[in-house]
Write an enzyme that holds these catalytic residues in place. Structure first.
Site, short mmCIF file in Angstrom:
data_model
loop_
_atom_site.label_atom_id
_atom_site.label_comp_id
_atom_site.label_asym_id
_atom_site.label_seq_id
_atom_site.Cartn_x
_atom_site.Cartn_y
_atom_site.Cartn_z
N PHE A 146 9.81 -0.59 3.74
CA PHE A 146 8.41 -0.76 4.17
C PHE A 146 8.11 -2.20 4.56
O PHE A 146 7.25 -2.46 5.37
CB PHE A 146 7.46 -0.41 3.01
N LYS A 199 8.41 -2.33 15.79
CA LYS A 199 8.71 -0.98 15.29
C LYS A 199 9.67 -0.27 16.27
O LYS A 199 10.63 0.38 15.86
CB LYS A 199 7.43 -0.16 15.13
N TYR A 218 0.81 -1.22 0.00
CA TYR A 218 0.00 0.00 0.00
C TYR A 218 0.85 1.28 0.00
O TYR A 218 0.83 2.06 -0.96
CB TYR A 218 -0.91 -0.07 1.24
N ILE A 219 1.64 1.49 1.05
CA ILE A 219 2.39 2.75 1.14
C ILE A 219 3.60 2.69 0.22
O ILE A 219 3.97 3.69 -0.41
CB ILE A 219 2.78 3.04 2.61
N SER A 272 6.00 3.96 13.07
CA SER A 272 4.58 4.18 13.33
C SER A 272 4.38 4.90 14.66
O SER A 272 5.18 4.77 15.58
CB SER A 272 3.87 2.81 13.39
N ASP A 291 12.56 -12.94 -0.47
CA ASP A 291 12.22 -12.91 0.95
C ASP A 291 13.42 -12.29 1.69
O ASP A 291 14.50 -12.87 1.70
CB ASP A 291 11.98 -14.36 1.44
N ARG A 300 -11.93 -2.64 21.74
CA ARG A 300 -10.92 -3.58 21.22
C ARG A 300 -9.70 -3.50 22.14
O ARG A 300 -9.16 -2.40 22.35
CB ARG A 300 -10.56 -3.20 19.79
N ASN A 355 -8.21 -2.48 9.91
CA ASN A 355 -8.19 -1.03 10.07
C ASN A 355 -9.56 -0.42 9.73
O ASN A 355 -10.33 -0.95 8.93
CB ASN A 355 -7.10 -0.41 9.18
N TYR A 372 3.59 -6.25 17.20
CA TYR A 372 3.81 -5.43 16.00
C TYR A 372 4.47 -4.12 16.42
O TYR A 372 5.50 -3.72 15.88
CB TYR A 372 2.49 -5.16 15.28
N ASP A 428 10.03 -7.28 -3.06
CA ASP A 428 8.77 -7.63 -2.38
C ASP A 428 8.52 -9.13 -2.64
O ASP A 428 8.43 -9.55 -3.79
CB ASP A 428 7.60 -6.80 -2.94
C1 WQD Z 1 -8.55 3.06 14.31
C2 WQD Z 1 -9.77 3.23 15.19
C3 WQD Z 1 -10.44 1.26 16.38
C4 WQD Z 1 -11.70 -1.07 12.93
C5 WQD Z 1 -3.03 0.55 13.78
C6 WQD Z 1 -1.57 0.44 14.08
C7 WQD Z 1 -0.81 1.48 13.31
C8 WQD Z 1 -1.11 1.30 11.86
C9 WQD Z 1 -2.61 1.49 11.62
C10 WQD Z 1 -0.21 -0.27 10.32
C11 WQD Z 1 -9.63 2.52 16.54
C12 WQD Z 1 -11.52 1.71 15.39
C13 WQD Z 1 -11.20 -0.05 13.72
C14 WQD Z 1 -13.06 -1.44 13.04
C15 WQD Z 1 -13.37 0.26 14.70
N1 WQD Z 1 -0.68 0.01 11.50
N2 WQD Z 1 -12.03 0.60 14.56
N3 WQD Z 1 -13.85 -0.76 13.92
O1 WQD Z 1 -5.37 0.77 15.69
O2 WQD Z 1 -5.19 3.29 15.31
O3 WQD Z 1 -3.52 1.77 14.27
O4 WQD Z 1 -3.28 0.48 12.40
O5 WQD Z 1 -0.09 0.39 9.36
O6 WQD Z 1 0.57 1.30 13.51
O7 WQD Z 1 -1.33 0.68 15.45
O8 WQD Z 1 -5.84 1.80 13.42
O9 WQD Z 1 -7.68 1.61 11.81
O10 WQD Z 1 -7.16 -0.37 13.32
O11 WQD Z 1 -8.23 1.66 14.28
O12 WQD Z 1 -14.09 0.86 15.50
O13 WQD Z 1 -13.56 -2.38 12.37
O14 WQD Z 1 -10.89 2.63 14.54
O15 WQD Z 1 -11.04 0.85 17.60
O16 WQD Z 1 -10.23 3.33 17.50
P1 WQD Z 1 -5.04 1.90 14.80
P2 WQD Z 1 -7.25 1.10 13.15
#
Ligand code: WQD
Length: 351
Positions: free
Chosen positions: A82, A155, A12-13, A126, A59, A296, A200, A151, A32
């Site tokens: 990445f 980092k 992605y990024i 992150s 790998d 969560r 996410n 995870y 990759d």
């Molecule tokens: C965001 C908010 C959830 C899903 C993590 C990693 C970070 C990066 C991004 C990799 C939270 C809420 C989420 C859902 C929800 N990792 N949520 N229902 O946890 O802030 O960050 O992912 O790139 O390093 O720490 O991101 O998008 O998972 O959650 O309510 O189905 O959305 O509770 O409050 P997060 P997230």
């Protein structure tokens, strides 16, 4: 033309950063192993830039295969790393897989950086390294607190390894701490391809909206915030991508203040989960089917960035607002549905 090696270039990024590097005159190669991606995004890059980016399907945990790429490309001016596993929940279930993959890959790369005297190294870090911050917004000097997941600890360890390795080397490094990357390139030719059920928020929103998952669950609205849901700093992936080009240019111009400068990459705006949903509904024109569920585990109540250092030292400007993040995320979800068969045929493996 300076050559940059992007690891995780099919992701992605990584793919968004390759586009920005090419648009800014760099020659790019990718490593990759495509264990969690395919060439679909590289095809999108080619459509956008006309460039067929060479990807070494290697790998990074295999030192000899990784070293062979450097033997074939003695002219690498910089590396943007990445490639790593990044699912918080999965890392709790499979900690050893995360430590092995994320740390062995990094160490192999750094061994090659040392042997082949690669002068610049940019690391994908992150905001998760801040854990649950005592004060927000967080600056780069905010304390690093105990990681909430394996995870997150990979980092933190990655940052520490790089900081110590470059102290003793002639390589200069930058750590980029992303907040929450979301959205897709405005061309809608590249975007996020989450494997399996999205962890996410934004991909979960768009997949619920298109019917790929039955319903979005909001993980808790009983937090001490303005509307009870968590606060995050959502930032468009193309803004994140451009910051990587600026970081490489900053190192090439020898503007670095230390051997390992650190930058927060966030907009500086905190947005709640419910506000993010509302923004999505406004740009998509449709009501989102969601329910409120339990909190969560490991979720931080609120975090967003103080991004002054990246803006002043890198000359980084934020181009995309929350509506554009949601608009491109939604347009991308629609595009992925249209290309579903093509993507499936490129054999996503989840190993
Ligand atoms: C965001 C908010 C959830 C899903 C993590 C990693 C970070 C990066 C991004 C990799 C939270 C809420 C989420 C859902 C929800 N990792 N949520 N229902 O946890 O802030 O960050 O992912 O790139 O390093 O720490 O991101 O998008 O998972 O959650 O309510 O189905 O959305 O509770 O409050 P997060 P997230």
């Amino acid at each position: 033309m300076k050559k940059i090696l992007v690891t995780g270039g099919c992701g992605y990024i990584g793919s968004h950063t390759i586009v920005d590097l090419i648009e800014n005159g760099f020659d790019v190669i990718s490593i990759d192993d495509q264990s969690r991606s395919t060439r679909y995004l590289l095809d999108g890059i080619e459509k956008m830039t006309g460039k067929k980016v060479k990807n070494y399907k290697v790998d990074l945990k295999d030192y000899n295969d990784t070293r062979a790429v450097f033997q074939e490309n003695e002219d690498i001016s910089g590396i943007i790393h990445f490639a790593a596993y990044k699912a918080v929940g999965e890392s709790v279930e499979e900690p050893l897989m995360y430590y092995e993959n994320n740390l062995f890959s990094l160490i192999n790369l750094l061994k090659c950086v040392d042997e082949f005297h690669v002068p610049h190294f940019v690391f994908s870090s992150s905001c998760t390294v801040y854990g649950s911050p005592d004060t927000i917004p967080v600056t780069e000097e905010s304390p690093i607190k105990k990681a909430e997941s394996p995870y997150g600890s990979t980092k933190q360890m990655g940052e520490e390894i790089i900081t110590n390795v470059v102290k003793a080397a002639d390589t200069k490094a930058i750590l980029l701490r992303y907040f929450n990357p979301v959205g897709a390139h405005p061309s809608i030719l590249i975007g996020e391809l989450p494997l399996g059920k999205p962890a996410n928020l934004v991909p979960a929103i768009t997949q619920a909206a298109i019917g790929k998952i039955p319903q979005l669950t909001v993980f808790g609205t009983d937090y001490p915030t303005r509307d009870g849901s968590n606060i995050r700093d959502y930032i468009h992936v193309s803004d994140i991508a451009h910051a990587h080009t600026l970081a490489i240019q900053y190192l090439l111009a020898e503007k670095n203040k230390t051997n390992c400068d650190i930058f927060n990459l966030g907009t500086g705006n905190g947005v709640t989960v419910l506000e993010a949903i509302k923004a999505f509904e406004e740009v998509s024109g449709q009501k989102l089917n969601y329910k409120v569920g339990p909190r969560r585990p490991g979720d931080v109540v609120a975090i967003y960035a103080n991004n002054n250092y990246a803006r002043t030292a890198l000359g980084w400007d934020i181009k995309y607002d929350l509506k554009e993040m949601m608009r491109t995320a939604w347009a991308w979800e629609v595009k992925v549905k249209q290309d579903e068969e093509i993507i499936k045929s490129q054999k996503f493996q989840y190993n």
